[in-house]
Design a protein around this motif. Structure first.
Motif, PDB file in Angstrom:
ATOM      1  N   SER A   1       0.851  -1.189   0.000  1.00 21.08           N
ATOM      2  CA  SER A   1       0.000   0.000   0.000  1.00 21.08           C
ATOM      3  C   SER A   1       0.888   1.240   0.000  1.00 21.08           C
ATOM      4  O   SER A   1       2.102   1.170   0.253  1.00 21.08           O
ATOM      5  CB  SER A   1      -0.888   0.009   1.241  1.00 21.08           C
ATOM      6  OG  SER A   1      -0.091   0.182   2.413  1.00 21.08           O
ATOM      7  N   LEU A   2       0.284   2.397  -0.257  1.00 20.59           N
ATOM      8  CA  LEU A   2       1.044   3.638  -0.227  1.00 20.59           C
ATOM      9  C   LEU A   2       1.696   3.848   1.130  1.00 20.59           C
ATOM     10  O   LEU A   2       2.862   4.236   1.225  1.00 20.59           O
ATOM     11  CB  LEU A   2       0.134   4.828  -0.561  1.00 20.59           C
ATOM     12  CG  LEU A   2       0.781   6.221  -0.432  1.00 20.59           C
ATOM     13  CD1 LEU A   2       2.002   6.343  -1.339  1.00 20.59           C
ATOM     14  CD2 LEU A   2      -0.249   7.310  -0.745  1.00 20.59           C
ATOM     15  N   GLU A   3       0.967   3.572   2.189  1.00 21.65           N
ATOM     16  CA  GLU A   3       1.513   3.751   3.544  1.00 21.65           C
ATOM     17  C   GLU A   3       2.715   2.854   3.765  1.00 21.65           C
ATOM     18  O   GLU A   3       3.724   3.257   4.375  1.00 21.65           O
ATOM     19  CB  GLU A   3       0.439   3.466   4.603  1.00 21.65           C
ATOM     20  CG  GLU A   3      -0.670   4.504   4.676  1.00 21.65           C
ATOM     21  CD  GLU A   3      -1.621   4.461   3.471  1.00 21.65           C
ATOM     22  OE1 GLU A   3      -1.689   3.399   2.792  1.00 21.65           O
ATOM     23  OE2 GLU A   3      -2.263   5.483   3.189  1.00 21.65           O
TER      24      GLU A   3
ATOM     25  N   LEU B   1       5.726   4.199   1.772  1.00 25.50           N
ATOM     26  CA  LEU B   1       6.314   5.363   2.446  1.00 25.50           C
ATOM     27  C   LEU B   1       7.171   4.925   3.634  1.00 25.50           C
ATOM     28  O   LEU B   1       8.292   5.419   3.826  1.00 25.50           O
ATOM     29  CB  LEU B   1       5.209   6.302   2.922  1.00 25.50           C
ATOM     30  CG  LEU B   1       4.467   7.072   1.827  1.00 25.50           C
ATOM     31  CD1 LEU B   1       3.208   7.722   2.397  1.00 25.50           C
ATOM     32  CD2 LEU B   1       5.368   8.133   1.202  1.00 25.50           C
TER      33      LEU B   1
ATOM     34  N   ILE C   1       8.898   0.987  -7.364  1.00 28.80           N
ATOM     35  CA  ILE C   1       7.755   1.755  -6.860  1.00 28.80           C
ATOM     36  C   ILE C   1       6.890   2.181  -8.050  1.00 28.80           C
ATOM     37  O   ILE C   1       7.398   2.772  -8.995  1.00 28.80           O
ATOM     38  CB  ILE C   1       8.228   3.000  -6.078  1.00 28.80           C
ATOM     39  CG1 ILE C   1       8.995   2.581  -4.821  1.00 28.80           C
ATOM     40  CG2 ILE C   1       7.044   3.885  -5.698  1.00 28.80           C
ATOM     41  CD1 ILE C   1       9.629   3.742  -4.079  1.00 28.80           C
TER      42      ILE C   1
ATOM     43  N   LYS D   1       2.583   5.901 -10.163  1.00 27.32           N
ATOM     44  CA  LYS D   1       1.539   6.730  -9.543  1.00 27.32           C
ATOM     45  C   LYS D   1       1.915   7.123  -8.123  1.00 27.32           C
ATOM     46  O   LYS D   1       1.419   8.130  -7.590  1.00 27.32           O
ATOM     47  CB  LYS D   1       0.207   5.984  -9.551  1.00 27.32           C
ATOM     48  CG  LYS D   1       0.169   4.731  -8.692  1.00 27.32           C
ATOM     49  CD  LYS D   1      -1.206   4.051  -8.750  1.00 27.32           C
ATOM     50  CE  LYS D   1      -1.236   2.791  -7.895  1.00 27.32           C
ATOM     51  NZ  LYS D   1      -2.566   2.131  -7.946  1.00 27.32           N
ATOM     52  N   TYR D   2       2.789   6.338  -7.504  1.00 27.14           N
ATOM     53  CA  TYR D   2       3.253   6.671  -6.157  1.00 27.14           C
ATOM     54  C   TYR D   2       4.572   7.444  -6.199  1.00 27.14           C
ATOM     55  O   TYR D   2       4.779   8.382  -5.432  1.00 27.14           O
ATOM     56  CB  TYR D   2       3.432   5.407  -5.323  1.00 27.14           C
ATOM     57  CG  TYR D   2       2.133   4.685  -5.018  1.00 27.14           C
ATOM     58  CD1 TYR D   2       0.959   5.392  -4.779  1.00 27.14           C
ATOM     59  CD2 TYR D   2       2.084   3.296  -4.955  1.00 27.14           C
ATOM     60  CE1 TYR D   2      -0.230   4.736  -4.496  1.00 27.14           C
ATOM     61  CE2 TYR D   2       0.899   2.620  -4.675  1.00 27.14           C
ATOM     62  CZ  TYR D   2      -0.244   3.348  -4.448  1.00 27.14           C
ATOM     63  OH  TYR D   2      -1.421   2.692  -4.164  1.00 27.14           O
ATOM     64  N   LYS D   3       5.467   7.022  -7.089  1.00 28.61           N
ATOM     65  CA  LYS D   3       6.773   7.692  -7.147  1.00 28.61           C
ATOM     66  C   LYS D   3       6.610   9.181  -7.445  1.00 28.61           C
ATOM     67  O   LYS D   3       7.292  10.032  -6.866  1.00 28.61           O
ATOM     68  CB  LYS D   3       7.660   7.036  -8.209  1.00 28.61           C
ATOM     69  CG  LYS D   3       9.077   7.617  -8.266  1.00 28.61           C
ATOM     70  CD  LYS D   3       9.966   6.869  -9.261  1.00 28.61           C
ATOM     71  CE  LYS D   3      10.358   5.518  -8.747  1.00 28.61           C
ATOM     72  NZ  LYS D   3      11.380   4.860  -9.607  1.00 28.61           N
TER      73      LYS D   3
ATOM     74  N   LEU E   1       4.032  11.047  -6.756  1.00 28.41           N
ATOM     75  CA  LEU E   1       2.836  11.321  -5.955  1.00 28.41           C
ATOM     76  C   LEU E   1       2.422  12.787  -6.074  1.00 28.41           C
ATOM     77  O   LEU E   1       3.251  13.691  -5.970  1.00 28.41           O
ATOM     78  CB  LEU E   1       3.130  10.986  -4.491  1.00 28.41           C
ATOM     79  CG  LEU E   1       1.943  10.807  -3.555  1.00 28.41           C
ATOM     80  CD1 LEU E   1       1.083   9.622  -3.972  1.00 28.41           C
ATOM     81  CD2 LEU E   1       2.444  10.619  -2.118  1.00 28.41           C
TER      82      LEU E   1
ATOM     83  N   LEU F   1       6.828  11.031  -3.885  1.00 32.21           N
ATOM     84  CA  LEU F   1       6.818  10.051  -2.809  1.00 32.21           C
ATOM     85  C   LEU F   1       7.928  10.341  -1.796  1.00 32.21           C
ATOM     86  O   LEU F   1       7.718  10.242  -0.586  1.00 32.21           O
ATOM     87  CB  LEU F   1       6.994   8.641  -3.374  1.00 32.21           C
ATOM     88  CG  LEU F   1       6.956   7.568  -2.279  1.00 32.21           C
ATOM     89  CD1 LEU F   1       5.887   6.538  -2.568  1.00 32.21           C
ATOM     90  CD2 LEU F   1       8.314   6.899  -2.105  1.00 32.21           C
TER      91      LEU F   1
ATOM     92  N   GLU G   1       6.845  13.067   0.506  1.00 38.19           N
ATOM     93  CA  GLU G   1       5.847  12.630   1.480  1.00 38.19           C
ATOM     94  C   GLU G   1       6.477  11.764   2.580  1.00 38.19           C
ATOM     95  O   GLU G   1       6.068  11.825   3.746  1.00 38.19           O
ATOM     96  CB  GLU G   1       4.746  11.843   0.758  1.00 38.19           C
ATOM     97  CG  GLU G   1       3.585  11.401   1.627  1.00 38.19           C
ATOM     98  CD  GLU G   1       2.720  12.556   2.115  1.00 38.19           C
ATOM     99  OE1 GLU G   1       1.941  12.350   3.066  1.00 38.19           O
ATOM    100  OE2 GLU G   1       2.823  13.680   1.550  1.00 38.19           O
ATOM    101  N   SER G   2       7.480  10.979   2.213  1.00 41.25           N
ATOM    102  CA  SER G   2       8.077  10.050   3.172  1.00 41.25           C
ATOM    103  C   SER G   2       8.865  10.750   4.274  1.00 41.25           C
ATOM    104  O   SER G   2       9.125  10.166   5.326  1.00 41.25           O
ATOM    105  CB  SER G   2       8.985   9.043   2.450  1.00 41.25           C
ATOM    106  OG  SER G   2      10.180   9.656   2.007  1.00 41.25           O
TER     107      SER G   2
END
Length: 608
Positions: free
Chosen positions: A234-236, A239, A493, A496-498, A500, A507, A510-511
């Motif tokens: 998952s995204l969480e 991260l 990764i 769509k997340y990399k 973000l 990403l 955000e991390s």
């Protein structure tokens, strides 16, 4: 870090040539000013120059270890970041140690695992191990190519060195440039093809490769490569995983017995490293670079949207670091162009190199080890070309769109060189090797392709620059974002997340959002600072003009003097597309041409 050299010949007695290897070693004295040593055997001559960072008394090289009546000797340049993990495992296999140096751990790991030892290493390294009993040598280079290792084969002999100058000091190695070398300089430069040393018959062990040399034969194999693996986290979870790997990489690289610092530009990458380091290093020293009166001439652009000074102060105040801002003059910047060529042994990135050279020279007055933010943009999608469709779907390297302009610089006899075909061929060959997943979204495929291109070309160019300019000043620079575990993970990764939020390095931002001030988290990518002062442009313009008027200038044999004069007359403005990357515009092109002339003259390069 260190400098290593060697001459291996398992079919001839070369022991009487030890003075030749000493001469090779002396050319690398700045890579290891603290001590030196040699190993003399009838089939192997090894030399080592040492920059002491860990275990001053126990890490002397060349280091020999005897196991089961077999002598193994190593010369090694680098740093292992999992030394104690490997040591503990080897102790369970019955080995003992006489020091706490990573050199002995690396040598022992080879004794136990042989060529497979590289699969147990986390670090930056280039080394050679000679096995006296089997009369063979094993050489290897780290996963991403942070540390260099060049070689040439002459008959039954293998000759190697950390830098090309070490090879060229050997009496039988000569600086010859053929058409292939010319196309690298004028088509790809400052990048080079993986494994190329630009000079004819001089090669470089590519990143993530090991070489066995025995009976006059070379067996070169890749021991690590990126793999496309489906990431179902998952995204969480992504991260959290990214944050763990990043903090672990940075923390591991803070180990040192000498003073340590971080480079701090106020950008995301260096700020992350500085923030983690400040938790582990008391009174952390940070360093930034700028140029005299640069704020008077700075102009915002797509590639440099803002200057660093404000953000540097934000971060330094936030972390409470002992910050040092190095200001370089235009005159010093221009004067150091030649020394940066001597540091790299080939033409490079003009003042983008010379500024780093001078920057590292000032840092070395305070510390011996620094951590820097290279490689984050390549693995987390930080450059503009990661978010522009015209680059993602282009048919050439997005940082090298100036080949047409480059070819105009060559004279009529060399304009026949197929520069565009050559560069495009390298591009397509690299794309054909990109690891992908069957049926993955086209967005993921395109980001994989761009990431792979960056790792194999753009990133290694910047790593080479950082190594040569820092080690010229006996400064060890570590690059936590080049930890191969982090690179492997980031490669898989999903796009769509990399990216973000549709942002470069979305990403990554955000991390670490709880680690840095919001202003730093949201700051748009800005590259290494360059000078915008017209004084510098005038200096390099005048220098190039003098070269054009001097009939003895060697560059006149390969350039179209009429076109180059137009570059001079327009202060570089008629060279409309950056030579390379984001920073090398007109002034840098003029500076590069003066560097090429100096290189041809100083190295007495013979052009075939």
């Amino acid at each position: 870090m260190c400098g290593i050299v060697g001459w291996i010949d398992t079919m001839e007695d070369i022991s009487s040539y030890n003075l030749a290897v000493k001469k090779m070693m002396d050319t690398l004295s700045y890579r290891g000013p603290d001590s030196y040593g040699t190993y003399i055997h009838e089939n192997a001559l090894l030399g080592h120059r040492r920059l002491i960072v860990i275990d001053p008394s126990g890490g002397q090289q060349p280091m020999t270890k005897v196991v089961d009546n077999t002598h193994y000797t190593i010369v090694y340049n680098g740093e292992l970041y999992n030394t104690e993990d490997i040591r503990s495992e080897l102790i369970t296999h019955g080995y003992s140690f006489n020091s706490y140096s990573d050199t002995e751990v690396l040598l022992t790991s080879y004794i136990h695992w042989k060529e497979e030892c590289v699969n147990h290493l986390n670090g930056i390294f280039a080394f050679c191990i000679f096995d006296e009993k089997n009369k063979s040598a094993f050489l290897a280079r780290d996963h991403l190519g942070v540390k260099p290792l060049f070689y040439t084969q002459l008959g039954s002999s293998l000759i190697f060195a950390s830098e090309i100058k070490g090879l060229l000091s050997h009496p039988d190695v000569h600086p010859i440039l053929d058409e292939q070398g010319l196309m690298e300089i004028f088509g790809l430069g400052p990048a080079t093809d993986l494994g190329s040393g630009i000079f004819k018959n001089i090669n470089e062990i590519p990143p993530a490769h090991g070489m066995v040399f025995s009976n006059g034969n070379i067996d070169l194999k890749e021991y690590w490569e990126l793999k496309a693996i489906e990431n179902n986290e998952s995204l969480e979870e992504i991260l959290e995983h990214t944050r763990y790997l990043l903090e672990d990489a940075i923390t591991r690289q803070l180990i040192s017995d000498v003073p340590i610092c971080t480079f701090l530009s106020g950008g995301l990458d260096s700020s992350i490293i500085s923030a983690v380091a400040s938790k582990n290093v008391n009174h952390l020293k940070t360093f930034s670079v700028d140029y005299t009166d640069n704020e008077l001439y700075f102009k915002s652009s797509l590639y440099q949207p803002n200057s660093d000074s404000y953000y540097i102060k934000v971060m330094s105040d936030y972390l409470g670091t002992n910050h040092n801002n190095i200001i370089l003059t235009q005159e010093a910047l221009a004067e150091a162009l030649n020394e940066s060529v001597l540091a790299k042994d080939t033409p490079g990135m003009a003042d983008v190199d010379s500024s780093l050279l001078l920057f590292c020279k000032e840092i070395k007055k305070h510390v011996t080890v620094g951590l820097s933010g290279e490689c984050a943009d390549e693995i987390f999608g930080g450059y503009p070309w990661f978010t522009r469709n015209e680059d993602l779907y282009a048919d050439t390297f997005p940082w090298a769109k100036s080949v047409n302009y480059r070819s105009r610089i060559l004279n009529d006899s060399l304009k026949k060189l197929p520069l565009e075909e050559y560069v495009r061929g390298k591009f397509k060959d690299t794309l054909s090797k990109v690891p992908k997943l069957d049926g993955e979204p086209i967005e993921d495929t395109k980001i994989r392709e761009m990431t792979y291109l960056n790792i194999k070309w753009f990133m290694i160019t910047l790593l080479n620059r950082k190594d040569r300019m820092s080690m010229r000043n006996s400064l060890e620079v570590r690059v936590p974002f080049a930890d191969h575990r982090l690179v492997e993970y980031a490669y898989n990764i999903p796009a769509k997340y990399k990216l973000l939020g549709g942002r470069e390095k979305g990403l990554l931002r955000e991390s670490v959002k709880d680690l840095l001030p919001d202003e730093i988290i949201h700051r748009k990518k800005s590259p290494y600072p360059k000078t915008h002062n017209p004084i510098y442009t005038n200096i390099v313009r005048d220098n190039l003009s003098k070269i054009l008027k001097d009939k003895s200038s060697p560059i006149l044999d390969i350039i179209d003097t009429k076109y180059v004069k137009e570059i001079v007359d327009t202060n570089g403005s008629n060279f409309e597309v950056p030579w390379y990357g984001q920073l090398m515009t007109g002034p840098q092109v003029m500076a590069l041409l003066t560097q090429i002339d100096f290189w041809l003259k100083s190295y007495n390069v013979k052009i075939l």
